[in-house]
Design a protein around this motif. Structure first.
Motif, PDB file in Angstrom:
ATOM      1  N   ALA A 338       0.839  -1.205   0.000  1.00 14.19           N
ATOM      2  CA  ALA A 338       0.000   0.000   0.000  1.00 14.19           C
ATOM      3  C   ALA A 338       0.869   1.248   0.000  1.00 14.19           C
ATOM      4  CB  ALA A 338      -0.924  -0.001   1.215  1.00 14.19           C
ATOM      5  N   ARG A 339       0.262   2.344  -0.388  1.00 13.94           N
ATOM      6  CA  ARG A 339       0.963   3.622  -0.392  1.00 13.94           C
ATOM      7  C   ARG A 339       1.163   4.091   1.045  1.00 13.94           C
ATOM      8  NH1 ARG A 339      -1.018   8.785  -0.050  1.00 13.94           N
ATOM      9  NH2 ARG A 339       0.232  10.452  -1.006  1.00 13.94           N
ATOM     10  N   PRO A 340       2.351   4.586   1.410  1.00 13.94           N
ATOM     11  CA  PRO A 340       2.574   5.060   2.785  1.00 13.94           C
ATOM     12  C   PRO A 340       1.620   6.194   3.134  1.00 13.94           C
ATOM     13  CG  PRO A 340       4.658   4.848   1.610  1.00 13.94           C
ATOM     14  CD  PRO A 340       3.568   4.677   0.585  1.00 13.94           C
ATOM     15  N   VAL A 341       1.047   6.111   4.329  1.00 16.33           N
ATOM     16  CA  VAL A 341       0.176   7.185   4.791  1.00 16.33           C
ATOM     17  C   VAL A 341       0.973   8.244   5.537  1.00 16.33           C
ATOM     18  CG1 VAL A 341      -1.913   5.786   4.882  1.00 16.33           C
ATOM     19  CG2 VAL A 341      -0.370   5.787   6.824  1.00 16.33           C
ATOM     20  N   LEU A 342       2.170   7.891   5.979  1.00 12.88           N
ATOM     21  CA  LEU A 342       3.124   8.840   6.538  1.00 12.88           C
ATOM     22  C   LEU A 342       4.489   8.520   5.956  1.00 12.88           C
ATOM     23  CD1 LEU A 342       2.412   9.170  10.395  1.00 12.88           C
ATOM     24  CD2 LEU A 342       2.090  10.931   8.660  1.00 12.88           C
ATOM     25  N   SER A 343       5.250   9.541   5.588  1.00 13.15           N
ATOM     26  CA  SER A 343       6.593   9.287   5.073  1.00 13.15           C
ATOM     27  C   SER A 343       7.446  10.536   5.235  1.00 13.15           C
ATOM     28  CB  SER A 343       6.541   8.873   3.587  1.00 13.15           C
ATOM     29  OG  SER A 343       6.002   9.909   2.790  1.00 13.15           O
ATOM     30  N   ILE A 354       7.168  23.101  23.300  1.00 12.86           N
ATOM     31  CA  ILE A 354       5.843  22.719  22.797  1.00 12.86           C
ATOM     32  C   ILE A 354       5.926  22.656  21.276  1.00 12.86           C
ATOM     33  CG2 ILE A 354       3.412  23.362  22.625  1.00 12.86           C
ATOM     34  CD1 ILE A 354       3.688  24.832  25.273  1.00 12.86           C
ATOM     35  N   LEU A 355       5.593  21.480  20.726  1.00 11.19           N
ATOM     36  CA  LEU A 355       5.568  21.284  19.278  1.00 11.19           C
ATOM     37  C   LEU A 355       4.116  21.251  18.819  1.00 11.19           C
ATOM     38  CD1 LEU A 355       6.701  20.488  16.464  1.00 11.19           C
ATOM     39  CD2 LEU A 355       6.632  18.101  17.242  1.00 11.19           C
ATOM     40  N   LEU A 356       3.788  22.104  17.873  1.00  6.31           N
ATOM     41  CA  LEU A 356       2.450  22.128  17.294  1.00  6.31           C
ATOM     42  C   LEU A 356       2.516  21.485  15.913  1.00  6.31           C
ATOM     43  CD1 LEU A 356      -0.523  23.045  17.409  1.00  6.31           C
ATOM     44  CD2 LEU A 356       0.212  25.214  16.385  1.00  6.31           C
ATOM     45  N   ILE A 357       1.734  20.413  15.712  1.00  4.59           N
ATOM     46  CA  ILE A 357       1.661  19.736  14.417  1.00  4.59           C
ATOM     47  C   ILE A 357       0.411  20.230  13.712  1.00  4.59           C
ATOM     48  CG2 ILE A 357       1.560  17.524  13.232  1.00  4.59           C
ATOM     49  CD1 ILE A 357       2.842  16.236  15.648  1.00  4.59           C
ATOM     50  N   LEU A 358       0.584  20.910  12.591  1.00  2.00           N
ATOM     51  CA  LEU A 358      -0.517  21.510  11.857  1.00  2.00           C
ATOM     52  C   LEU A 358      -0.747  20.767  10.546  1.00  2.00           C
ATOM     53  CD1 LEU A 358       0.115  25.346  12.325  1.00  2.00           C
ATOM     54  CD2 LEU A 358      -1.781  24.020  13.269  1.00  2.00           C
ATOM     55  N   GLY A 359      -2.002  20.676  10.152  1.00  2.00           N
ATOM     56  CA  GLY A 359      -2.341  20.071   8.878  1.00  2.00           C
ATOM     57  C   GLY A 359      -3.832  19.941   8.731  1.00  2.00           C
ATOM     58  N   ARG A 360      -4.278  19.780   7.478  1.00  2.00           N
ATOM     59  CA  ARG A 360      -5.707  19.597   7.226  1.00  2.00           C
ATOM     60  C   ARG A 360      -6.178  18.266   7.800  1.00  2.00           C
ATOM     61  NH1 ARG A 360      -4.187  21.575   1.903  1.00  2.00           N
ATOM     62  NH2 ARG A 360      -5.197  23.577   1.440  1.00  2.00           N
ATOM     63  N   SER A 361      -7.493  18.072   7.801  1.00  2.00           N
ATOM     64  CA  SER A 361      -8.069  16.780   8.162  1.00  2.00           C
ATOM     65  C   SER A 361      -7.558  15.716   7.198  1.00  2.00           C
ATOM     66  CB  SER A 361      -9.597  16.834   8.109  1.00  2.00           C
ATOM     67  OG  SER A 361     -10.097  17.739   9.065  1.00  2.00           O
ATOM     68  N   GLY A 362      -7.123  14.575   7.738  1.00  2.00           N
ATOM     69  CA  GLY A 362      -6.605  13.497   6.905  1.00  2.00           C
ATOM     70  C   GLY A 362      -5.151  13.649   6.529  1.00  2.00           C
ATOM     71  N   GLY A 364      -2.592  13.147   8.461  1.00  2.00           N
ATOM     72  CA  GLY A 364      -1.775  12.138   9.124  1.00  2.00           C
ATOM     73  C   GLY A 364      -1.347  12.537  10.521  1.00  2.00           C
ATOM     74  N   LYS A 365      -1.938  13.587  11.083  1.00  2.00           N
ATOM     75  CA  LYS A 365      -1.533  14.059  12.408  1.00  2.00           C
ATOM     76  C   LYS A 365      -1.846  13.028  13.485  1.00  2.00           C
ATOM     77  CE  LYS A 365      -4.252  17.616  12.296  1.00  2.00           C
ATOM     78  NZ  LYS A 365      -4.970  17.228  11.061  1.00  2.00           N
ATOM     79  N   THR A 366      -3.068  12.503  13.472  1.00  2.00           N
ATOM     80  CA  THR A 366      -3.459  11.517  14.484  1.00  2.00           C
ATOM     81  C   THR A 366      -2.604  10.269  14.395  1.00  2.00           C
ATOM     82  OG1 THR A 366      -5.738  12.321  14.611  1.00  2.00           O
ATOM     83  CG2 THR A 366      -5.348  10.035  15.254  1.00  2.00           C
ATOM     84  N   VAL A 535       6.975  24.172  15.243  1.00  2.00           N
ATOM     85  CA  VAL A 535       5.823  23.830  14.432  1.00  2.00           C
ATOM     86  C   VAL A 535       6.247  22.844  13.356  1.00  2.00           C
ATOM     87  CG1 VAL A 535       6.133  25.794  12.860  1.00  2.00           C
ATOM     88  CG2 VAL A 535       3.882  24.728  13.078  1.00  2.00           C
ATOM     89  N   LEU A 536       5.379  21.843  13.142  1.00  2.00           N
ATOM     90  CA  LEU A 536       5.595  20.837  12.101  1.00  2.00           C
ATOM     91  C   LEU A 536       4.381  20.864  11.189  1.00  2.00           C
ATOM     92  CD1 LEU A 536       7.021  18.301  10.876  1.00  2.00           C
ATOM     93  CD2 LEU A 536       5.760  16.939  12.553  1.00  2.00           C
ATOM     94  N   LEU A 537       4.590  21.137   9.900  1.00  2.00           N
ATOM     95  CA  LEU A 537       3.500  21.185   8.926  1.00  2.00           C
ATOM     96  C   LEU A 537       3.459  19.872   8.169  1.00  2.00           C
ATOM     97  CD1 LEU A 537       3.895  24.803   7.483  1.00  2.00           C
ATOM     98  CD2 LEU A 537       2.512  24.024   9.415  1.00  2.00           C
ATOM     99  N   ILE A 538       2.288  19.253   8.094  1.00  3.31           N
ATOM    100  CA  ILE A 538       2.094  17.983   7.395  1.00  3.31           C
ATOM    101  C   ILE A 538       1.000  18.166   6.358  1.00  3.31           C
ATOM    102  CG2 ILE A 538       1.389  15.575   7.622  1.00  3.31           C
ATOM    103  CD1 ILE A 538       2.520  15.475  10.338  1.00  3.31           C
ATOM    104  N   GLU A 539       1.212  17.627   5.182  1.00  4.77           N
ATOM    105  CA  GLU A 539       0.208  17.646   4.120  1.00  4.77           C
ATOM    106  C   GLU A 539       0.291  16.317   3.376  1.00  4.77           C
ATOM    107  OE1 GLU A 539      -2.971  18.807   2.045  1.00  4.77           O
ATOM    108  OE2 GLU A 539      -2.056  19.972   3.653  1.00  4.77           O
ATOM    109  N   GLY A 540      -0.819  15.618   3.308  1.00  3.75           N
ATOM    110  CA  GLY A 540      -0.846  14.348   2.587  1.00  3.75           C
ATOM    111  C   GLY A 540       0.116  13.313   3.143  1.00  3.75           C
ATOM    112  N   GLY A 541       0.358  13.358   4.464  1.00  8.67           N
ATOM    113  CA  GLY A 541       1.246  12.387   5.087  1.00  8.67           C
ATOM    114  C   GLY A 541       2.712  12.708   4.963  1.00  8.67           C
TER     115      GLY A 541
END
Length: 577
Positions: A338-343, A354-362, A364-366, A535-541
């Motif tokens: 399968a395609r990696p959901v986080l990479s 304090i680290l804030l992880i920001l990203g849209r719904s889906g 991969g933050k959770t 701050v950590l920005l995540i998009e599409g995993g």
């Protein structure tokens, strides 16, 4: 020996004990007693055929009434002893099931192992059933078959032929029942899900007029389950009738064969009758064992899986170093190929940050937070906590972590136990209540919990009916803050979405930072940004940026200026683009 085994096992079960030395001794005694009593039960089963053999071949020709009476009393004594032995075996197996469920399987459920409680109940139910005894008796069938061969080889051959026919009927039944059983499981699960969802949503369904549609969906699934159940029952009944007919015929065929051999002078009349009785003692347990063995194999696999889950849930060790969390080349794949959901996730947060992880719904933050908590294994790379040791994959978060999931849930104890249970106050009692009140005060929910009928001693189910959704989320935050953890993980905390809740969360984060904890918070929106150091920005995993807040924000501004826009048009208002 039996009394000693049952008494030791009973003490272990009633004490709710762990697998200590006494429990191990009880287990050894039970296994030894099972083996001895199994041999005794199957040898005593030969008493009936031997009685027939002696009566027909010795007592009748001699015409001795006294001998007949003595033999009958001996048979009654043997069968009474066999009944007591079989009762004792059933009691021992029931206690073994209780020991396995209590000491090895059920505790894994409270460490987060999904399905462990159901596995424990299934193992216990099987060991307490007649099917377990049938499996234990299967190794003794060759002994019975050998005795039948001693009577005459043809009678032994007839028994083997009958066993082959019964095995063939059993194979046909399993083949024909496979499809209906699969359809029954699917349809029954769908119908049960409809009913389970209809309960909590009853008011909504009534208000929106969707109850009729839900009822029709349930009826469709239930009808499919009923049809599959009837077809499965028809198949099972047909094969059961065929098996019973074969067994009855073989018993008569044994008498006919014995009579023919007796006419030719190759067999006595007593051996003819004893052989018929012995044939029934062979075919009955064999047929029962054919059904019990597949069930035993399924239970054994379930038991082994539950033990592996329990072994994969080690006790939480103390933090091996400073409160530091780091990820190096982290990737997560949910299935082979399968395609990696986080990479490509890499970051580090140290004590008092304090680290804030920001990203849209889906984004991969959770999932990233679940990997840090040890709830999900990494497919590549690693996450280290403390002094550089990799986070072990366990079925529950470590005691050194304060963890607030997106959808919190509580067990059915008291409110104090739900907030500050064994992980933070092993002794319970007043220390636990004090820790719970301190955590509730920090989460802004102390007064609401004190207003419950029994305060912090109120049961969780009752508290859930009296508290609002926002108060329950604050109670979940209190659980994460209990014990002043060195590492705090908050997954999109719901209380941050209103001004009062935001102020409470901000105070809790500043307090954690001040005592040197590492804090990681996920969010879809940027209102927590002023509280963060990193701050950590995540998009599409995938990681888009990581670093100090000012540096990352400046980089994003330069990038936006370069493309002539502040954010993509597709970004939802209020969410991080």
């Amino acid at each position: 020996m039996l009394c000693r085994a049952i008494a030791a096992a009973g003490r272990q079960v009633t004490d709710g004990g762990s697998r200590d030395q006494g429990g191990g001794v009880a287990g050894h005694w039970l296994f030894a007693a099972l083996a001895v009593f199994g041999v005794a039960s199957n040898l005593l089963m030969l008493a009936g055929p031997l009685f027939m053999l002696v009566v027909y071949d010795i007592v009748l020709p001699a015409g001795s009434t006294e001998t007949l009476v003595v033999l009958l009393l001996m048979l009654a004594a043997a069968q009474a002893v066999q009944s007591l032995v079989d009762l004792s075996r059933s009691r021992m197996l029931a206690r073994m099931g209780a020991m396995l469920r209590q000491d090895e399987i059920a505790p894994a459920a409270f460490a987060g192992a999904a399905g462990a409680a159901q596995s424990g109940a299934t193992v216990q139910a099987f060991l307490g059933s007649a099917a377990a005894l049938a499996v234990l008796d299967l190794p003794f069938l060759p002994v019975m078959l050998g005795v039948l061969f001693l009577f005459h080889p043809l009678m032994g051959a007839l028994a083997i032929g009958g066993m082959a026919v019964l095995a063939a009927i059993g194979g046909v039944e399993r083949h024909l029942a496979r499809g209906p059983r699969r359809r029954l499981d699917l349809a029954a699960a769908s119908a049960a899900e409809e009913l389970a969802r209809a309960g909590p949503a009853a008011e909504y369904l009534a208000a929106t007029g969707q109850g009729g549609a839900a009822a029709r969906r349930w009826r469709r699934h239930d009808t499919a389950a009923m049809i599959a159940h009837l077809r499965l029952g028809d198949t099972t009944a047909a094969c059961a009738v065929a098996s019973r007919g074969v067994r009855v015929f073989l018993q008569s065929a044994t008498i006919a064969l014995g009579a023919g051999l007796a006419i030719r002078g190759e067999l006595t009349g007593g051996a003819m009758v004893a052989g018929s009785l012995l044939m029934s003692r062979i075919l009955g347990p064999f047929e029962q064992g054919m059904t019990a063995v597949p069930q035993a194999l399924r239970v054994w696999r379930m038991h082994r899986a539950a033990r592996r889950r329990a072994a994969a849930t080690p006790p939480a060790p103390p933090l091996p170093g400073p409160a530091r969390v780091a990820a190096e080349g982290l990737a997560v794949t949910m299935g082979e190929g399968a395609r990696p959901v986080l990479s490509g996730i890499e970051f580090a947060v140290g004590p008092g940050q304090i680290l804030l992880i920001l990203g849209r719904s889906g984004a991969g933050k959770t999932m990233l937070l679940r990997v840090i908590a040890g709830l999900l294994p990494a497919s590549a790379g690693r996450v280290t906590v403390g002094g550089g040791n990799s986070v072990p994959h366990r079925e529950g978060p470590s005691a050194v972590l304060g963890y607030l999931p997106t959808h919190p849930a509580f067990c059915a104890g008291t409110v104090a136990e739900a907030i500050a249970g064994d992980a933070h106050a092993p002794g319970g009692g007043e220390p636990m209540r004090t820790a719970a009140r301190q955590a509730a005060r920090a989460a802004g929910v102390e007064m609401a919990l004190l207003s419950l009928p029994q305060g912090f001693e109120t049961s969780v189910p009752e508290a859930e009916t009296r508290l609002s959704k926002g108060q329950l989320h604050r109670m979940a935050l209190a659980r994460a803050l209990a014990g002043r953890p060195d590492i705090l993980l908050l997954d999109d905390p719901d209380i941050a979405h209103d001004p009062e809740g935001f102020a409470i969360l901000a105070a809790a984060l500043r307090s954690a930072r001040a005592r040197g904890a590492s804090v990681i918070v996920t969010a879809r929106q940027a209102q927590l940004l002023p509280l963060a150091d990193l701050v950590l920005l995540i998009e599409g995993g995938r990681m888009q940026a990581f670093g100090p807040v000012g540096q990352v924000m400046a980089g994003l501004s330069r990038r936006a200026s370069a493309v002539g826009t502040a954010a993509p048009a597709s970004a939802p208002r209020g969410e991080v683009a």
